[in-house]
Design a protein around this motif. Structure first.
Motif, PDB file in Angstrom:
ATOM      1  N   TRP A 102      -4.687  51.000  -5.767  1.00 19.81           N
ATOM      2  CA  TRP A 102      -6.011  51.739  -5.349  1.00 19.81           C
ATOM      3  C   TRP A 102      -5.580  53.277  -5.530  1.00 19.81           C
ATOM      4  O   TRP A 102      -4.329  53.734  -5.507  1.00 19.81           O
ATOM      5  N   LEU A 153      -4.481  50.576  -0.645  1.00 21.70           N
ATOM      6  CA  LEU A 153      -3.729  49.378  -1.022  1.00 21.70           C
ATOM      7  C   LEU A 153      -2.991  49.856  -2.366  1.00 21.70           C
ATOM      8  O   LEU A 153      -3.638  50.734  -3.165  1.00 21.70           O
ATOM      9  N   SER A 163     -12.406  40.424  -1.341  1.00 21.79           N
ATOM     10  CA  SER A 163     -11.204  39.729  -0.798  1.00 21.79           C
ATOM     11  C   SER A 163     -10.100  40.947  -0.547  1.00 21.79           C
ATOM     12  O   SER A 163      -9.204  40.590   0.070  1.00 21.79           O
ATOM     13  N   GLN A 164     -10.283  41.900  -1.164  1.00 20.22           N
ATOM     14  CA  GLN A 164      -9.350  43.037  -1.134  1.00 20.22           C
ATOM     15  C   GLN A 164      -9.763  43.852   0.291  1.00 20.22           C
ATOM     16  O   GLN A 164      -9.009  44.778   0.525  1.00 20.22           O
ATOM     17  N   TYR A 179     -13.888  39.277  -5.687  1.00 19.25           N
ATOM     18  CA  TYR A 179     -12.574  39.913  -5.757  1.00 19.25           C
ATOM     19  C   TYR A 179     -12.494  41.176  -4.741  1.00 19.25           C
ATOM     20  O   TYR A 179     -11.617  41.349  -3.884  1.00 19.25           O
ATOM     21  N   CYS A 180     -13.439  42.181  -4.947  1.00 18.84           N
ATOM     22  CA  CYS A 180     -13.591  43.489  -4.204  1.00 18.84           C
ATOM     23  C   CYS A 180     -13.528  43.031  -2.521  1.00 18.84           C
ATOM     24  O   CYS A 180     -12.813  43.606  -1.896  1.00 18.84           O
TER      25      CYS A 180
END
Length: 264
Positions: free
Chosen positions: A125, A122, A155-156, A152-153
């Motif tokens: 990243w 992404l 959700s990605q 957060y991680c």
């Protein structure tokens, strides 16, 4: 010759005239001497015209020099103000150049990262070996507690970092962002996916793998007392690839974080 009549002497008229003229000459002579002395003194005191003329030139030259000095001082002050103004402008331009250089460097890094990942990770990243990693940035992302960092991680499409071997530990040390936002060292670390919440003293990764190695903990860590203690692990690189793990309070401590996910 004098002639006495009735007890007094008489002079002939012509002698009286001669005597009077003699006295007058004496008076005139004395007066002439006095006037001569006075004139001589007055002559000694008289300033020659050339001296007066030279004095006037000196005074005029002095006034002109003072006026020129005043003009020079005014010019010097104006020059100092101009130099100060130009320095301010130069400092502003220098700061802009530094900011642009930093932005240029970041763009190069992002381009290189994108080129290297070839779209397998992404945006934001980085692809290192066979995994995509995300290091939260202190400017773009506010600090979070451990649970919010993991959310957060997830959700990605990833999870908090799991360090599987010494090679991955070294990669994290090599790519750790050298940014300090606090004077307390432990507040500059990044959350990783390691906790002993289920059973204190038994550290387990978010992929349910128990961690038995102790060589990556900082000296004196995990800490069980004081402000820097808790059941969640964080990563802080300062020198060498070992001694980078430490523990913190999962709920109260606000840190940055490292995400990991499989590449596309």
């Amino acid at each position: 010759m004098s002639v006495y009549k009735g007890g007094r002497s008489t002079f002939p008229p012509h002698r009286r005239v001669i005597l009077s003229l003699g006295l007058l000459n004496a008076v005139l002579l004395i007066a002439a001497v006095v006037i001569g002395i006075y004139c001589a003194k007055a002559k000694d005191l008289q300033i020659p015209y050339s001296v007066l003329h030279n004095s006037s030139d000196i005074i005029r030259a002095n006034l002109e020099a003072q006026a020129a000095l005043k003009r020079e001082r005014t010019s010097h002050l104006q020059l100092k103000l101009l130099v100060k103004h130009r320095k301010t402008v130069t400092d502003g331009l220098q700061r802009q150049m530094e900011s642009l250089q930093t932005e240029k460097t970041n763009l190069k890094i992002n381009r290189t990262t994108l080129e290297e990942s070839c779209g397998r990770c992404l945006p934001g990243w980085i692809l290192l070996e066979s995994s995509c990693y995300f290091f939260s940035h202190p400017v773009s992302h506010s600090k979070k507690n451990w649970a919010d960092s993991r959310a957060y991680c997830i959700s990605q499409g990833g999870d908090l970092l799991v360090i599987n071997n010494s090679e991955e530990q070294q990669r994290m040390s090599d790519n750790f962002p050298k940014v300090s936002s606090s004077s307390m060292w432990w507040q500059n670390g990044l959350w990783i996916g390691l906790t002993d919440v289920a059973m204190e003293g038994t550290w387990v990764w978010v992929n349910n793998v128990t961690e038995f190695k102790t060589m990556y903990w900082r000296p004196g860590q995990p800490n069980r007392s004081g402000p820097q203690s808790g059941n969640c692990a964080a990563f802080y690189f300062y020198s060498g690839s070992r001694g980078t793990w430490y523990n913190g309070n999962c709920h109260d401590h606000q840190l940055r974080w490292i995400c990991e996910m499989e590449p596309n």
